[in-house]
Design an enzyme around this catalytic site. Structure first.
Site, PDB file in Angstrom:
ATOM      1  N   HIS A 105       0.808  -1.226   0.000  1.00  0.00           N
ATOM      2  CA  HIS A 105       0.000   0.000   0.000  1.00  0.00           C
ATOM      3  C   HIS A 105       0.835   1.267   0.000  1.00  0.00           C
ATOM      4  CE1 HIS A 105      -3.545  -2.523   1.753  1.00  0.00           C
ATOM      5  NE2 HIS A 105      -3.372  -2.708   0.456  1.00  0.00           N
ATOM      6  N   GLY A 171      -1.475  -9.863  12.260  1.00  0.00           N
ATOM      7  CA  GLY A 171      -2.084  -8.549  12.423  1.00  0.00           C
ATOM      8  C   GLY A 171      -2.932  -8.079  11.270  1.00  0.00           C
TER       9      GLY A 171
END
Length: 226
Positions: A105, A171
């Site tokens: 990202h 996570g």
């Protein structure tokens, strides 16, 4: 030949270093609606707000430190070939010592031209202001993959996952595509482990229901015992 471990990390990894993420609070990121700060339309509508938001994130990142999970993964490079594929835009993996990190990202410490995707610049923890231009004359923006934009590194990530001997997911709920589709590239015989205190959405995965640091340290111990 050393085993290839591919680690997919997300927001929960950086949360233990004090970096908040929008998924913690109903679509808000540091009290901003993500569609006001994380879309191309938001940048067109209010570029000053978007730049200020990421300048604040960059400043926050400068004082954050890698946690035990970041360090444990970096330490594995002594004995294994490690590829980190992260949805996080911070540099905590690199600061912990990981040398092969794929940022799906984008990266908070980079700026890019708002018109030319390949014109990318390292800016450290500094600010991007209105009027800061690339060499081609267009306004600089954060080098972040916003909602609705293509993910340039997804093919690199898929190639890494396809060659893994172990896959560790830390996570991230892997609910956002295209990152969520990466598990489809894992060979059927390759073990997958998910570290998450909540529910895991990955079939055939072993689940360690702990936070990132505690879970990664446990997984590393199990890896050594294996």
């Amino acid at each position: 030949m050393r085993d290839h471990i591919v680690v997919l990390t997300g927001a929960g990894m950086s949360a233990e270093s004090g970096l908040k993420t929008f998924r913690d609070n109903g679509g808000l990121w540091e009290n901003h609606d993500v569609y006001d700060v994380a879309t191309p339309e938001a940048f067109q509508r209010n570029p000053e707000l978007v730049l200020r938001f990421y300048n604040e994130r960059r400043s926050q990142l400068e004082s954050a430190q890698p946690n035990a999970a970041h360090k444990a993964l970096a330490n594995l490079e002594k004995d294994y070939r490690i590829t980190i594929v992260t949805q996080n835009v911070d540099d905590l993996h690199e600061r912990a010592g990981s040398t092969h990190v794929v940022h799906l990202h984008g990266q908070l410490k980079q700026a890019r031209s708002s018109k030319l995707e390949h014109a990318i610049y390292d800016i450290g923890y500094g600010k991007i202001e209105m009027g800061d231009l690339c060499e081609h004359g267009s306004q600089l923006r954060p080098n972040i993959v916003w909602f609705g934009e293509a993910v340039p590194m997804i093919e690199t990530a898929a190639e890494a996952v396809a060659t893994a001997d172990h896959v560790l997911i830390v996570g991230t709920s892997l609910q956002v595509y295209p990152a969520a589709g990466l598990v489809d590239f894992v060979e059927s015989h390759v073990p997958i482990t998910v570290i998450d205190p909540g529910e895991a959405n990955v079939s055939r995965a072993r689940v360690i229901r702990k936070g990132a640091s505690e879970g990664v340290l446990e997984w590393v111990r199990l890896l050594g015992d294996g």
